[in-house]
Design a protein around this motif. Structure first.
Motif, mmCIF file in Angstrom:
data_model
loop_
_atom_site.group_PDB
_atom_site.id
_atom_site.type_symbol
_atom_site.label_atom_id
_atom_site.label_comp_id
_atom_site.label_asym_id
_atom_site.label_seq_id
_atom_site.Cartn_x
_atom_site.Cartn_y
_atom_site.Cartn_z
ATOM 1 N N GLU A 148 84.254 39.347 56.808
ATOM 2 C CA GLU A 148 85.407 39.820 56.478
ATOM 3 C C GLU A 148 85.162 39.011 55.022
ATOM 4 N N LEU A 149 84.377 38.071 55.072
ATOM 5 C CA LEU A 149 84.189 37.294 53.410
ATOM 6 C C LEU A 149 83.218 38.291 52.864
ATOM 7 N N MET A 150 81.664 38.348 53.078
ATOM 8 C CA MET A 150 80.973 39.127 52.963
ATOM 9 C C MET A 150 81.102 40.393 52.535
ATOM 10 N N GLY A 151 82.202 41.147 53.350
ATOM 11 C CA GLY A 151 82.418 42.589 52.725
ATOM 12 C C GLY A 151 82.970 42.364 51.232
ATOM 13 N N ALA A 152 83.730 41.392 51.193
ATOM 14 C CA ALA A 152 84.724 40.657 49.647
ATOM 15 C C ALA A 152 83.675 41.420 48.831
ATOM 16 N N ALA A 153 83.103 39.957 49.557
ATOM 17 C CA ALA A 153 81.528 39.835 48.334
ATOM 18 C C ALA A 153 81.038 40.454 47.662
ATOM 19 N N ALA A 154 80.800 41.820 48.537
ATOM 20 C CA ALA A 154 79.614 42.983 48.211
ATOM 21 C C ALA A 154 80.234 43.562 47.715
ATOM 22 N N GLU A 155 82.172 43.747 47.786
ATOM 23 C CA GLU A 155 82.109 44.811 46.639
ATOM 24 C C GLU A 155 82.494 44.292 45.651
#
Lengths: 519, 374
Positions: B220-227
């Protein structure tokens, strides 16, 4: 304290049915047709293209052995007739009378491809039940296509998408706003429909603040999706202002009635300002549940949203009923046909049997039962009610925490759930994620269970608290009186290990036809 | 068969002394003396014994490496454990004992310690890379993500590990936090991230009945960071604050974050590493500024705790609208209060940035959080 059940489940050590039997074993032996019969009907009743070339791989056992096997399997379950105060699920008895109604040939033997002229009875029930749900919600049209609550939430997301597309504003209306304690299907389905999810945290009152909502909504908001009460069991009294704030920026408002039991007959989603709502017939309306199976999320909306509903819609036409497929703005289909019609019939039977007064009374009973539970649970040392500072009575369920006793003994909510099964009590529901309360559990008594049943359930919880203090290891290694002990969960996260069919089991285990062991 | 896990045990016998007598912590010999003078009774040893008793009950004869006396061996005496006691050169009654004990256990796979955040720092700062640590909660402050929820839970987790019973998850980036006790006694909470450590976590054991599989918060954190990276604007300087959450943005952009310090990016490239306030001012001169921040666990500090290099002038240039906050839903849910706190040293600025901010909890997933001045 009540005498607790001295229970032990049956344990049958027998192979799966595919490994049972012997060549030639069969259920019944049918005589060959007499010559005159064969002559009259012909030899090739099944067209060659449809006849299978190989023999089906079925266990070769007698009818008696098959029945014995499945009786044994059923003895190794808790049977879904026990005391199951499974919060957020509103467990209800599924009446045999309603079940029987759906077995009648007028329903069991019809097919949606028949001409509607030949389906008038079923259509009438769908139409009349639509009317009952309208009176409970103030909405203008219901459809039953969704196969469950999440599917109905997805219907809302798709209707909102079609609504904004129709106005040429889907590119601007990209966000869905919801609460962290709304059912997780709301953010999940909105995301699946392409919306960005904006969550609101619970604040001091046990529900999100109006300030947070106002900060979240804007001309980018396509819709808001809410439960009230949510899973904490606290009713948000500011709900009208919430809807107003969302409407001021033009957003659509969806009321997820997953937790309808405590408020049924008491409020109308439309009067509160909502544009659409959803009822779960397999919970609130006494029809059976099934994991992702034949459930129904009844989706209802205002006339303004009705053009975007999935088709067909059951409508009154002259003296009869018809299926309206000609809805050019429809979002399409959520599932095929009209929905799980037997469930609609069972829910209709429930609603007719209860009547408006009965429904109203049932919601009172469910709230009283929960508050009785709250009182007794609060007398057990080691349990803590969520939002202790909120004095408002909880509705039909309450989120509780085992944090004090878990700190003291190391025994947590999963251990308690496992141990409950040793008393023949269905393991409790913990919480949807994220767990905002440590070691959570969420009981919901509803109107079904007697005071004796509720007392028994609470006494079992109190007993396990004692056991957690005197013999924590025993609780942590429970269940001990069940057919199987703790299940290692790792296989469920590894697709190469699980198998839903015999064929998949053989393929994944790399075994030949002589494969042994359970799928 | 795999070699069984080698477990070391260290007890900080002074841990937790300050709590019962209202001293907010027990860092340093003066405070220990003060706590004892106030009548404090040491709790750490007996608590560690509770954990080890649980381990011995589950796995009789389990092997354990420890050090002499009150630093370990005393508390496992008589338990059904195969204890190997390793000598220490000198016992000083200070943090040095913990450091020496860690060094004596360099061959262990997992070091179990009885203590609080201070002990966690002492252990995490000296374990060899790849060695896990697990805290038996005994301290006054326990904000680090390396503690079991109770002594018994610690014992049970060790038993699970030794028996190969699942599910146990390893977290390679658990945050070891500590609070400045002097500041805390003066009424200010000042948590700071000191280390990242490897630690075992009791797995879910959740029935799949209705909840389904647990969320992978790291993903989830990496998804937020990618965005965040996708949305980065040309010409804007992105100041990346300390911590795993903010650091995920650096990772998503293909860079290794400093984690314990502050970095800055411009047009996809790193323009400052472990930067001081002055360096941040310099690299951002003439550019619009956005500030990427995580949230300190439990207290919920956004600015002014452990990231003072991000100064008031920079924050004012970014404004509340220029704060990009990352934090997974489990972390937000664990906050003591549903608030994010700021203490920039400039009360006017604190007031200006108070209000709601959208915390990015996953890819296209946000949470409205209220920012308040501490």
């Amino acid at each position: 304290m009540t005498d607790l059940p001295q229970f032990h489940a049956a344990k049958w050590d027998e192979p799966v049915v595919m490994e049972m039997g012997r060549p030639g074993g069969r259920g019944q032996h049918f005589p060959a047709p007499e010559a005159e019969v064969s002559e009259a009907v012909g030899a090739d009743l099944i067209p060659a293209a449809m006849a299978r070339k190989d023999r089906p791989e079925l266990p070769e056992i007698t009818e008696f052995e098959a029945q014995r096997h499945y009786l044994h399997l059923s003895q190794m379950t808790l049977g879904m007739m026990g005391i199951s105060l499974f919060g957020t699920c509103t467990m209800k008895y599924n009446s045999k009378t309603a079940e029987f109604a759906t077995l009648r040939p007028e329903l069991a033997e019809v097919h949606p491809y028949q001409h509607p002229e030949t389906l008038q009875g079923v259509l009438e029930i769908m139409h009349d039940f639509d009317g009952i749900l309208r009176s409970l919600s103030g909405m203008d049209q219901f459809v039953f296509q969704a196969g469950g609550g999440a599917n109905a939430a997805y219907t809302m997301a798709c209707v909102a998408r079609a609504y904004w597309q129709d106005r040429g504003k889907l590119g601007e209306r990209t966000e869905m706003v919801t609460s962290i304690q709304a059912h997780p299907c709301n953010p999940a389905t909105a995301a699946a429909a392409g919306f960005k999810v904006v969550n609101l945290p619970l604040e001091e009152n046990g529900y999100p603040s109006l300030d947070a909502l106002k900060a979240a909504v804007s001309e980018r908001t396509a819709l808001i999706m809410l439960n009230n009460p949510d899973d904490m069991g606290i009713y948000n009294p500011e709900i009208k202002e919430w809807v107003k704030a969302a409407k001021e920026v033009g957003a659509l408002c969806f009321y997820d009635h997953a937790n309808f039991n405590g408020v049924m007959g008491k409020l109308s989603a439309r009067e509160l300002g909502f544009d659409a709502c959803m009822f779960m017939l397999h919970k609130t309306f006494g029809a059976p549940k099934a994991g992702g199976g034949p459930a129904v999320g009844a989706f209802g909306c205002s006339d303004e949203l009705a053009p975007y509903l999935p088709t067909p819609v059951v409508v009154k036409s002259g003296d009869g009923y018809a299926l309206d497929d000609d809805r050019p703005k429809s979002m399409g289909k959520i599932r095929e046909f009209w929905g799980n019609v037997p469930q609609v019939v069972k829910a209709y039977a429930w609603a007719r049997a209860m009547g408006a007064e009965g429904i109203d009374l049932a919601s009172d009973i469910s709230v009283v039962a929960n508050n009785y539970m709250d009182k007794r649970l609060s007398e057990i040392e080691g349990l803590a009610r969520s939002n202790p500072g909120v004095s408002a009575h909880r509705m039909e369920m309450t989120r509780w925490s085992l944090e004090p006793i878990a700190q003291e003994t190391g025994v947590g909510t999963v251990d308690f759930a496992n141990r409950m099964a040793d008393y023949g009590i269905d393991p409790w529901w913990m919480s949807h994620e994220p767990w905002i309360v440590a070691e959570p559990f969420t009981p919901e008594a509803g109107e079904l269970w007697s005071k004796e049943d509720i007392d028994m359930w609470i006494d079992v919880v109190a007993k396990i608290c004692e056991e957690a203090r005197s013999d924590p290891e025993m609780v942590k290694t429970a269940p001990h009186n069940q057919a199987i002990a703790q299940v290692k969960g790792d296989a469920f996260e590894d697709p190469s290990k699980w198998a839903m069919t015999w064929r998949a089991w053989k393929r994944k285990s790399g075994e030949a036809d002589t494969a042994r062991g359970a799928a | 068969m795999k070699r069984p896990l080698k477990i070391g045990l260290i007890v900080n016998p002074n841990a937790g002394l300050g709590g019962a007598v209202g001293l907010k912590g027990t860092d340093g010999p003066d405070i220990v003396a003060q706590a004892l003078a106030r009548g404090a009774v040491a709790q750490a040893g007996p608590r560690v014994r509770r954990a080890m008793a649980r381990l011995a009950a589950r796995v009789p004869g389990a092997a354990l490496v420890t050090v002499p006396g009150a630093l370990g061996a005393e508390w496992v005496e008589g338990l059904d454990l195969a204890t190997e006691v390793r000598a220490l050169p000198q016992v000083t009654g200070t943090a040095r004992d913990t450091w020496q004990a860690v060094m004596a256990m360099a061959d262990c796979d997992l070091i179990v310690f009885g203590g609080g955040d201070g002990t966690a720092r002492d252990v995490a700062g000296r374990v060899p890379s790849g060695t896990g640590i697990l805290g038996v909660p005994c301290g006054v402050k326990m904000h680090s993500g390396v503690f079991a929820i109770s002594p018994e839970a610690a014992g049970a987790l060790l038993a699970d590990l030794l028996e190969g019973q699942g599910p146990v998850d390893w977290d390679d980036a658990a945050e070891v936090m500590d609070i400045d006790e002097d500041a805390l006694r003066a009424g200010r909470i000042a948590p700071r991230l000191y280390e990242q450590a490897r630690t075992p976590k009791a797995g879910s054991r959740i029935q799949a009945s209705k909840g389904g599989p647990r969320k992978d918060w790291g993903a989830e954190l990496m998804g937020a960071a990618a965005e965040v990276v996708q949305q980065m604007e040309e010409g804007t300087v992105y100041v990346i604050g300390p911590g795993t959450s903010a650091g995920a943005v650096m990772r998503a952009a293909g860079h290794a974050p400093t984690v314990l310090g502050t970095d800055a990016m411009l047009n996809g490239a790193v323009v400052a590493r472990d930067a001081t306030a002055r360096q941040l001012e310099d690299v951002s001169a003439g550019h619009p500024v956005k500030i990427v921040l995580g949230v300190t666990g439990q207290q919920g500090f956004l600015l002014g705790r452990g990231n003072q290099q991000i100064g008031p002038a920079l924050i004012r240039r970014a404004g509340r609208g220029g704060l990009i906050v990352l934090g997974t839903e489990d972390k937000i849910a664990a906050l003591a209060q549903p608030r994010l706190w700021v203490d920039t040293g400039d009360p006017d600025l604190d007031a200006e940035i108070s209000g709601f901010v959208r915390v990015r909890t996953g890819y296209r997933r946000e949470m409205m959080m209220r920012i308040a001045a501490s």
